[in-house]
Design an enzyme around this catalytic site. Structure first.
Site, PDB file in Angstrom:
ATOM      1  N   GLU A 153      19.436  68.330  26.233  1.00 29.68           N
ATOM      2  CA  GLU A 153      19.576  68.870  27.591  1.00 29.68           C
ATOM      3  C   GLU A 153      20.273  69.953  27.606  1.00 29.68           C
ATOM      4  O   GLU A 153      20.557  71.127  28.089  1.00 29.68           O
ATOM      5  CB  GLU A 153      19.928  67.721  28.619  1.00 29.68           C
ATOM      6  CG  GLU A 153      20.104  68.349  30.225  1.00 29.68           C
ATOM      7  CD  GLU A 153      18.842  68.993  30.614  1.00 29.68           C
ATOM      8  OE1 GLU A 153      18.595  69.912  30.993  1.00 29.68           O
ATOM      9  OE2 GLU A 153      17.790  68.034  30.642  1.00 29.68           O
ATOM     10  N   GLU A 190      18.288  78.229  27.641  1.00 28.63           N
ATOM     11  CA  GLU A 190      17.880  79.075  28.918  1.00 28.63           C
ATOM     12  C   GLU A 190      18.925  80.233  29.235  1.00 28.63           C
ATOM     13  O   GLU A 190      18.456  81.395  29.539  1.00 28.63           O
ATOM     14  CB  GLU A 190      17.927  77.956  30.347  1.00 28.63           C
ATOM     15  CG  GLU A 190      16.964  77.113  30.268  1.00 28.63           C
ATOM     16  CD  GLU A 190      17.020  75.868  31.534  1.00 28.63           C
ATOM     17  OE1 GLU A 190      18.021  76.096  32.086  1.00 28.63           O
ATOM     18  OE2 GLU A 190      16.080  75.333  31.457  1.00 28.63           O
TER      19      GLU A 190
END
Length: 132
Positions: free
Chosen positions: A74, A81
């Site tokens: 994550e 991102e």
């Protein structure tokens, strides 16, 4: 000459450099906690699995390893991102593919984590509740 600023010189004092590295890593962790709802949910679910494992007396090693894997992926997804948004501030199909694929890595690890959790925790939980 414009562009990228020069890279800061490494501190000649090794311990101070290591401490600064830990501080930067902590900043990244705090950032992910602040902005990534899924990261907070995954931390909570990991803590619940560890708590349930403690209560049931099962080996916590695989639970901790899977929680670390999911949380690490994550964090990498969050970093990817951010880099993708920096490199491609407007929509681009390759940017979408990069983000979606990184998210898929978290999904795969999460699904295997769930399956492992069920395998390890469900039988002793049912026995503890008198349902087996």
């Amino acid at each position: 000459m414009g562009g990228v600023p020069p890279r800061p010189r490494e501190d000649p004092r090794p311990l101070k450099g290591v401490l600064r590295s830990f501080a930067f890593a902590w900043e990244g962790l705090a950032y992910a906690w602040r902005v990534q709802r899924n990261f907070r949910i995954e931390v909570l679910l990991g803590a619940l699995a560890v708590g349930l494992g403690l209560w049931l007396g099962v080996d916590l090693t695989p639970i901790l390893l899977m929680a670390a894997l999911v949380l690490s992926l994550e964090l990498l997804n969050t970093a990817l991102e951010a880099l993708t948004d920096l490199a491609s501030p407007v929509y681009h199909p390759l940017a979408k593919q990069a983000k979606d694929t990184a998210a898929a890595a978290v999904l795969v690890a999460s699904l295997f984590s769930l399956l492992l959790g069920l395998y390890l925790l469900l039988p002793p939980l049912l026995a503890r509740l008198g349902l087996s």
